[in-house]
Design a protein around this motif. Structure first.
Motif, mmCIF file in Angstrom:
data_model
loop_
_atom_site.group_PDB
_atom_site.id
_atom_site.type_symbol
_atom_site.label_atom_id
_atom_site.label_comp_id
_atom_site.label_asym_id
_atom_site.label_seq_id
_atom_site.Cartn_x
_atom_site.Cartn_y
_atom_site.Cartn_z
ATOM 1 N N THR A 91 0.847 -1.185 0.000
ATOM 2 C CA THR A 91 0.000 0.000 0.000
ATOM 3 C C THR A 91 0.879 1.229 0.000
ATOM 4 O O THR A 91 1.817 1.323 0.793
ATOM 5 N N GLY A 92 0.573 2.160 -0.894
ATOM 6 C CA GLY A 92 1.307 3.419 -0.961
ATOM 7 C C GLY A 92 0.418 4.575 -0.551
ATOM 8 O O GLY A 92 -0.769 4.596 -0.882
ATOM 9 N N VAL A 93 1.018 5.533 0.171
ATOM 10 C CA VAL A 93 0.313 6.739 0.586
ATOM 11 C C VAL A 93 1.157 7.934 0.162
ATOM 12 O O VAL A 93 2.305 8.074 0.599
ATOM 13 N N ALA A 94 0.589 8.775 -0.689
ATOM 14 C CA ALA A 94 1.271 9.982 -1.169
ATOM 15 C C ALA A 94 0.721 11.194 -0.435
ATOM 16 O O ALA A 94 -0.498 11.389 -0.396
ATOM 17 N N THR A 95 1.618 11.989 0.130
ATOM 18 C CA THR A 95 1.228 13.231 0.805
ATOM 19 C C THR A 95 2.125 14.359 0.309
ATOM 20 O O THR A 95 3.303 14.147 0.011
ATOM 21 N N PRO A 96 1.589 15.571 0.222
ATOM 22 C CA PRO A 96 2.382 16.686 -0.292
ATOM 23 C C PRO A 96 3.430 17.154 0.717
ATOM 24 O O PRO A 96 3.155 17.251 1.913
ATOM 25 N N LEU A 97 4.629 17.414 0.209
ATOM 26 C CA LEU A 97 5.675 18.081 0.977
ATOM 27 C C LEU A 97 5.727 19.559 0.619
ATOM 28 O O LEU A 97 6.047 20.396 1.451
ATOM 29 N N HIS A 98 5.428 19.848 -0.653
ATOM 30 C CA HIS A 98 5.419 21.225 -1.162
ATOM 31 C C HIS A 98 4.446 21.290 -2.330
ATOM 32 O O HIS A 98 4.509 20.451 -3.223
ATOM 33 N N VAL A 99 3.555 22.262 -2.310
ATOM 34 C CA VAL A 99 2.652 22.493 -3.438
ATOM 35 C C VAL A 99 2.809 23.948 -3.828
ATOM 36 O O VAL A 99 2.456 24.848 -3.063
ATOM 37 N N GLY A 100 3.403 24.165 -4.996
ATOM 38 C CA GLY A 100 3.618 25.521 -5.484
ATOM 39 C C GLY A 100 2.986 25.733 -6.837
ATOM 40 O O GLY A 100 2.338 24.837 -7.387
ATOM 41 N N SER A 101 3.207 26.906 -7.387
ATOM 42 C CA SER A 101 2.598 27.221 -8.684
ATOM 43 C C SER A 101 3.366 26.606 -9.848
ATOM 44 O O SER A 101 2.799 26.415 -10.923
ATOM 45 N N SER A 102 4.649 26.273 -9.663
ATOM 46 C CA SER A 102 5.421 25.698 -10.771
ATOM 47 C C SER A 102 5.950 24.296 -10.484
ATOM 48 O O SER A 102 6.249 23.553 -11.415
ATOM 49 N N THR A 103 6.067 23.923 -9.223
ATOM 50 C CA THR A 103 6.469 22.563 -8.860
ATOM 51 C C THR A 103 5.703 22.103 -7.627
ATOM 52 O O THR A 103 5.250 22.911 -6.827
ATOM 53 N N SER A 104 5.575 20.790 -7.512
ATOM 54 C CA SER A 104 5.001 20.160 -6.326
ATOM 55 C C SER A 104 5.842 18.934 -6.011
ATOM 56 O O SER A 104 6.306 18.247 -6.923
ATOM 57 N N THR A 105 6.026 18.653 -4.724
ATOM 58 C CA THR A 105 6.803 17.493 -4.303
ATOM 59 C C THR A 105 5.978 16.679 -3.321
ATOM 60 O O THR A 105 5.330 17.237 -2.425
ATOM 61 N N PHE A 106 6.019 15.362 -3.495
ATOM 62 C CA PHE A 106 5.216 14.454 -2.692
ATOM 63 C C PHE A 106 6.088 13.358 -2.106
ATOM 64 O O PHE A 106 7.005 12.862 -2.768
ATOM 65 N N GLU A 107 5.795 12.985 -0.859
ATOM 66 C CA GLU A 107 6.415 11.814 -0.255
ATOM 67 C C GLU A 107 5.442 10.663 -0.415
ATOM 68 O O GLU A 107 4.240 10.817 -0.149
ATOM 69 N N ILE A 108 5.972 9.511 -0.820
ATOM 70 C CA ILE A 108 5.153 8.320 -0.977
ATOM 71 C C ILE A 108 5.762 7.234 -0.094
ATOM 72 O O ILE A 108 6.930 6.856 -0.277
ATOM 73 N N VAL A 109 4.994 6.775 0.878
ATOM 74 C CA VAL A 109 5.433 5.712 1.783
ATOM 75 C C VAL A 109 4.705 4.442 1.384
ATOM 76 O O VAL A 109 3.471 4.423 1.309
ATOM 77 N N ILE A 110 5.475 3.389 1.127
ATOM 78 C CA ILE A 110 4.917 2.095 0.727
ATOM 79 C C ILE A 110 5.146 1.109 1.866
ATOM 80 O O ILE A 110 6.265 1.002 2.385
ATOM 81 N N THR A 111 4.073 0.395 2.248
ATOM 82 C CA THR A 111 4.158 -0.577 3.334
ATOM 83 C C THR A 111 3.619 -1.922 2.879
ATOM 84 O O THR A 111 2.843 -2.005 1.924
ATOM 85 N N ASP A 112 4.029 -2.974 3.598
ATOM 86 C CA ASP A 112 3.544 -4.320 3.294
ATOM 87 C C ASP A 112 2.253 -4.601 4.071
ATOM 88 O O ASP A 112 1.733 -3.725 4.775
ATOM 89 N N ASP A 113 1.762 -5.830 3.962
ATOM 90 C CA ASP A 113 0.515 -6.219 4.629
ATOM 91 C C ASP A 113 0.578 -6.111 6.150
ATOM 92 O O ASP A 113 -0.441 -6.033 6.815
ATOM 93 N N GLU A 114 1.788 -6.117 6.687
ATOM 94 C CA GLU A 114 1.954 -6.026 8.140
ATOM 95 C C GLU A 114 2.233 -4.593 8.592
ATOM 96 O O GLU A 114 2.543 -4.363 9.760
ATOM 97 N N GLY A 115 2.125 -3.641 7.662
ATOM 98 C CA GLY A 115 2.336 -2.245 8.012
ATOM 99 C C GLY A 115 3.788 -1.826 8.096
ATOM 100 O O GLY A 115 4.092 -0.714 8.540
ATOM 101 N N ARG A 116 4.693 -2.693 7.666
ATOM 102 C CA ARG A 116 6.123 -2.363 7.698
ATOM 103 C C ARG A 116 6.495 -1.569 6.456
ATOM 104 O O ARG A 116 6.114 -1.937 5.341
ATOM 105 N N ARG A 117 7.262 -0.512 6.650
ATOM 106 C CA ARG A 117 7.698 0.328 5.525
ATOM 107 C C ARG A 117 8.661 -0.472 4.660
ATOM 108 O O ARG A 117 9.663 -0.984 5.129
ATOM 109 N N THR A 118 8.323 -0.569 3.380
ATOM 110 C CA THR A 118 9.181 -1.280 2.433
ATOM 111 C C THR A 118 9.924 -0.318 1.513
ATOM 112 O O THR A 118 10.977 -0.648 0.988
ATOM 113 N N CYS A 119 9.361 0.873 1.309
ATOM 114 C CA CYS A 119 9.959 1.839 0.385
ATOM 115 C C CYS A 119 9.504 3.246 0.762
ATOM 116 O O CYS A 119 8.352 3.441 1.153
ATOM 117 N N THR A 120 10.430 4.187 0.649
ATOM 118 C CA THR A 120 10.088 5.601 0.763
ATOM 119 C C THR A 120 10.503 6.262 -0.541
ATOM 120 O O THR A 120 11.635 6.086 -0.996
#
Length: 134
Positions: A91-120
């Motif tokens: 499961t991946g969850v994307a949340t904004p780190l910065h939202v601007g008029s020309s660029t936006s940056t998002f953090e996406i945290v991916i976890t497994d079925d047990e809720g353990r972070r597998t990828c950032t």
């Protein structure tokens, strides 16, 4: 989303990889992806599959935050793989780190079925005016 080619949806990479979007909001986009069918030769979830899930979720978040007359296009993607997933869903969850008029940056945290972070991951999108007629 304006400009979306619905006639091509069944040919998109996220559909072929089994990605399902479960929550759409400018502040939080959530999706799942099966591990099965997205493996590398050692039986682990492929890092490129993590990247596809991350870019899919971050791009949707970028589009939701870009405004009706704009498009968000991926500019840079960075992924850190913390642990292997061998089965089930991630499961991946994307949340904004910065939202601007020309660029936006998002953090996406991916976890497994047990809720353990597998990828950032971090995705930066460039925001441009929608081309006329698109």
């Amino acid at each position: 989303m304006p400009g979306l080619r619905t006639d091509l949806l069944d040919q998109t990479l996220p559909v072929r990889m089994g990605i399902e979007i479960t929550e759409w909001d400018p502040k939080r986009v959530v999706g799942t992806m099966p591990v099965a069918g997205n493996l590398q030769p050692y039986g682990l979830l492929h890092g490129g599959a993590n990247a596809t899930l991350a870019e899919t979720l971050g791009s949707i978040a970028g589009a939701l935050n870009a405004g009706e007359d704009n498009v968000a296009l991926g500019l840079e993607l960075s992924c850190t793989h913390h642990r292997a997933a061998r089965s089930g869903l991630v499961t991946g969850v994307a949340t904004p780190l910065h939202v601007g008029s020309s660029t936006s940056t998002f953090e996406i945290v991916i976890t497994d079925d047990e809720g353990r972070r597998t990828c950032t991951a971090r995705l930066t999108c460039i925001v441009r005016r929608r081309p006329p007629g698109a």
